[in-house]
Design a protein around this motif. Sequence first.
Motif, mmCIF file in Angstrom:
data_model
loop_
_atom_site.group_PDB
_atom_site.id
_atom_site.type_symbol
_atom_site.label_atom_id
_atom_site.label_comp_id
_atom_site.label_asym_id
_atom_site.label_seq_id
_atom_site.Cartn_x
_atom_site.Cartn_y
_atom_site.Cartn_z
ATOM 1 N N GLY A 27 -20.345 64.441 101.001
ATOM 2 C CA GLY A 27 -19.496 65.035 99.980
ATOM 3 C C GLY A 27 -20.156 65.324 98.656
ATOM 4 N N THR A 28 -21.472 65.228 98.606
ATOM 5 C CA THR A 28 -22.211 65.471 97.361
ATOM 6 C C THR A 28 -23.381 66.406 97.650
ATOM 7 N N THR A 29 -24.195 66.635 96.630
ATOM 8 C CA THR A 29 -25.432 67.403 96.824
ATOM 9 C C THR A 29 -26.625 66.484 97.060
ATOM 10 N N THR A 30 -26.416 65.175 97.067
ATOM 11 C CA THR A 30 -27.507 64.219 97.253
ATOM 12 C C THR A 30 -27.777 64.004 98.735
ATOM 13 N N GLY A 31 -28.987 64.314 99.139
ATOM 14 C CA GLY A 31 -29.384 64.112 100.528
ATOM 15 C C GLY A 31 -30.148 62.809 100.675
ATOM 16 N N THR A 32 -29.770 62.016 101.671
ATOM 17 C CA THR A 32 -30.496 60.793 101.989
ATOM 18 C C THR A 32 -31.372 61.074 103.204
ATOM 19 N N PHE A 33 -32.666 60.995 103.003
ATOM 20 C CA PHE A 33 -33.659 61.308 104.021
ATOM 21 C C PHE A 33 -34.099 60.012 104.705
ATOM 22 N N THR A 34 -34.179 60.027 106.022
ATOM 23 C CA THR A 34 -34.695 58.895 106.790
ATOM 24 C C THR A 34 -35.935 59.361 107.535
ATOM 25 N N SER A 53 -32.891 71.422 110.649
ATOM 26 C CA SER A 53 -32.147 72.109 111.705
ATOM 27 C C SER A 53 -30.955 72.881 111.155
ATOM 28 N N ASN A 54 -30.513 72.543 109.953
ATOM 29 C CA ASN A 54 -29.366 73.212 109.338
ATOM 30 C C ASN A 54 -29.745 73.635 107.926
ATOM 31 N N VAL A 55 -30.169 74.872 107.764
ATOM 32 C CA VAL A 55 -30.642 75.351 106.462
ATOM 33 C C VAL A 55 -29.575 76.129 105.691
ATOM 34 N N ALA A 56 -28.315 76.014 106.127
ATOM 35 C CA ALA A 56 -27.222 76.677 105.405
ATOM 36 C C ALA A 56 -27.170 76.172 103.966
ATOM 37 N N ALA A 57 -26.651 77.002 103.072
ATOM 38 C CA ALA A 57 -26.573 76.627 101.651
ATOM 39 C C ALA A 57 -25.776 75.348 101.443
ATOM 40 N N SER A 58 -24.776 75.112 102.283
ATOM 41 C CA SER A 58 -23.976 73.894 102.142
ATOM 42 C C SER A 58 -24.642 72.688 102.792
ATOM 43 N N ALA A 59 -25.725 72.916 103.503
ATOM 44 C CA ALA A 59 -26.386 71.821 104.218
ATOM 45 C C ALA A 59 -27.718 71.491 103.557
ATOM 46 N N PHE A 60 -28.829 71.857 104.203
ATOM 47 C CA PHE A 60 -30.154 71.464 103.721
ATOM 48 C C PHE A 60 -31.107 72.661 103.662
ATOM 49 N N ALA A 80 -31.522 64.383 94.746
ATOM 50 C CA ALA A 80 -30.229 64.524 94.086
ATOM 51 C C ALA A 80 -29.595 65.896 94.265
ATOM 52 N N ALA A 81 -30.347 66.930 94.433
ATOM 53 C CA ALA A 81 -29.747 68.256 94.511
ATOM 54 C C ALA A 81 -30.367 69.061 95.643
ATOM 55 N N ILE A 82 -29.736 68.999 96.810
ATOM 56 C CA ILE A 82 -30.165 69.818 97.928
ATOM 57 C C ILE A 82 -28.921 70.488 98.500
ATOM 58 N N GLY A 83 -28.845 71.793 98.381
ATOM 59 C CA GLY A 83 -27.687 72.538 98.847
ATOM 60 C C GLY A 83 -26.476 72.281 97.978
ATOM 61 N N THR A 84 -25.317 72.671 98.495
ATOM 62 C CA THR A 84 -24.070 72.457 97.772
ATOM 63 C C THR A 84 -23.389 71.206 98.290
ATOM 64 N N ALA A 86 -21.350 68.749 100.233
ATOM 65 C CA ALA A 86 -20.793 68.829 101.587
ATOM 66 C C ALA A 86 -21.018 67.490 102.288
ATOM 67 N N THR A 87 -20.313 67.294 103.379
ATOM 68 C CA THR A 87 -20.569 66.158 104.266
ATOM 69 C C THR A 87 -21.203 66.743 105.512
ATOM 70 N N VAL A 88 -22.484 66.456 105.699
ATOM 71 C CA VAL A 88 -23.245 67.101 106.768
ATOM 72 C C VAL A 88 -24.477 66.285 107.099
ATOM 73 N N THR A 89 -24.946 66.415 108.338
ATOM 74 C CA THR A 89 -26.182 65.769 108.788
ATOM 75 C C THR A 89 -27.093 66.841 109.378
ATOM 76 N N GLY A 90 -28.381 66.720 109.110
ATOM 77 C CA GLY A 90 -29.366 67.630 109.681
ATOM 78 C C GLY A 90 -30.546 66.849 110.215
ATOM 79 N N TYR A 91 -31.325 67.502 111.060
ATOM 80 C CA TYR A 91 -32.471 66.853 111.693
ATOM 81 C C TYR A 91 -33.724 67.669 111.533
#
Length: 91
Positions: A27-34, A53-60, A80-84, A86-91
Amino acid sequence: HDFTMMVTNNKSLTVLTAKVVSVVKTGTTTGTFTTLTAHGLTTGDLIVYYGNSNVAASAFPNLTTATAVTVLTPTTFTVAAIGTAATVTGY
């Protein structure tokens, strides 16, 4: 005329060698990378990021501008700021 150019990398640059296995936003623009193995980053290091795997503006979308990270553990960090937001997971 011959032209010769020598190029070197700054020895103080951190190079991320660990494979990113997932990125999550809740739900934020902060992406947590593992990463699969220890990433070797420290808070404040700058990264660029391509190829999720998901390069949409709302994703990554690709991070083409160097962006600072915050390290959480040896295998996780946030951006802190990747995309818009959203609640989303990418690989």
